[in-house]
Design a protein around this motif. Structure first.
Motif, PDB file in Angstrom:
ATOM      1  N   ARG A  99      -6.178   2.854   1.640  1.00 51.58           N
ATOM      2  CA  ARG A  99      -6.326   1.449   2.405  1.00 51.58           C
ATOM      3  C   ARG A  99      -7.651   0.702   2.242  1.00 51.58           C
ATOM      4  N   LEU A 112      -5.671  -6.305   5.987  1.00 55.04           N
ATOM      5  CA  LEU A 112      -5.508  -5.321   5.137  1.00 55.04           C
ATOM      6  C   LEU A 112      -5.486  -5.563   3.722  1.00 55.04           C
ATOM      7  N   PHE A 152       1.031  -1.264   0.138  1.00 51.87           N
ATOM      8  CA  PHE A 152      -0.030   0.028   0.081  1.00 51.87           C
ATOM      9  C   PHE A 152       0.659   1.508  -0.030  1.00 51.87           C
TER      10      PHE A 152
END
Ligand code: TXA
Ligand code: MG
Length: 316
Positions: A55, A106, A48
């Motif tokens: 995100r 994530l 990221f």
């Protein structure tokens, strides 16, 4: 940031880097991906950061095959049918995520679904086999920019952030995977891509529903402005000005542009898909006031090409 030709030796080194939590860029049949161990949140956070990606935009997890994918997602009969028809290949399936499957939150941006695909590329498959971990891999470009279809594009986009860039030559398909959500209700087309809509519908035996315009971030690849060069695009051009570059399609390109690239002089949509991102990148560096783009037929792969062009043309 070494760009290294993909060999058994460099693939083994890349697999070790991935196991240590580093990011490695690698070729797939669609575009180059920036991979990280999907089980390791810190490794995924590096992806990221390298892309400056928001995100809330989840990543696709790459696996060797359906058997591997079933550890992370729940496949119903429809999902199995699609995987068996198109894997390995450029179809990503968004499926219910298996509880306790170990994939970092994530990766999926906290959603209860996960996107999975088995790439059809010898280097990607060798890397998955050697590393023996699921690889979260978005396209290896900075967020919002043109996707990379060569190792040189990745180096231009990401500089030193990947531990390694495996060079497997230009990508054969040139446009990202088609993303289809199969979560119980009617399958939904979340992103047009390298598998034409018609091919998915032929396997399903019915039409795909489209994600509504107002679907909240159903698939952020659908973010309005995306795949964007710095130079403005003028779509549907049938003539061209002297201060413009021309992105042509088919045998009847108008004369007069300062620079012309033809996506496919014979009018072949698969060839055009292969060339679209590299051509946009080249013309973006031509120092022109605009890139005029000829009309592309809106069927088969043309639908995905036109989708990318529309997003690239959205003004800031
Ligand atoms: O061809 C490809 O798919 C390439 C190569 C590297 O495999 N990868 C790629 O990744 O295009 P990326 O991150 O640029 O695009 C992933 C797309 C995004 O549109 C994202 O929003 C969507 O997949 N996606 C991922 N997980 C999702 C989920 N759980 N629900 C809905 N959409 C999801
Ligand atoms: Mg992308």
């Amino acid at each position: 940031m070494p760009v290294l030709p993909a060999t058994a030796e460099t693939v083994a080194r890349a697999a070790q880097a991935l196991s240590r939590g580093e990011c490695v860029a690698f070729p797939t049949e669609t575009v180059y991906g920036l991979g990280a161990n999907a089980l390791n949140a810190a490794a995924v956070a590096r992806v990221f950061a390298a892309k400056a990606r928001p995100r809330f935009n989840p990543l696709i997890v790459h696996v060797p095959d359906r058997a591997a994918a079933e550890a992370y997602a729940e496949f119903d009969e429809t999902a199995r049918r699609l995987a068996d028809a198109f894997w390995p290949g450029p179809l990503s399936l968004v499926l219910p995520k298996r509880a306790g499957c170990g994939i970092a939150d994530l990766v999926t941006a906290g959603l209860d679904t996960i996107a999975l695909r088995a790439p059809n590329h010898a280097v990607a498959q060798a890397l998955l086999a050697e590393a023996n971990i699921p690889l979260a891999a978005p396209s290896a470009n900075r967020s919002g920019r043109i996707s990379p279809t060569s190792a040189a594009h990745v180096a231009a986009e990401l500089g030193d952030s990947p531990a390694m860039i495996l060079d497997g030559g230009p990508c054969a398909r040139g446009i990202e995977s088609t993303v289809v959500r199969v979560t119980g209700d009617a399958p939904v087309l979340l992103r047009l891509g390298a598998v034409p809509r018609e091919d998915v519908e032929a396997v399903l035996g019915h039409a795909l529903s489209a994600a509504g315009e107002d679907t909240p971030i159903a698939s952020p690849g659908q973010l309005e402005r995306h795949y964007a060069p710095a130079t403005p695009l003028r779509l549907g051009a049938t003539s061209v000005n002297a201060d413009e570059a021309l992105l042509a399609f088919g045998p009847n390109a108008p004369a007069g542009a300062s620079t012309t690239l033809n996506l496919s002089a014979s009018g072949d949509l698969a060839e055009a898909a292969t060339n679209i991102f590299a051509s946009l990148r080249t013309l973006d560096e031509a120092g022109v006031s605009a890139i005029a783009v000829m009309p592309i037929p809106d069927h088969g792969l043309g639908e995905a090409i036109n989708d990318r062009l529309r997003r690239a043309a959205k003004s800031r």
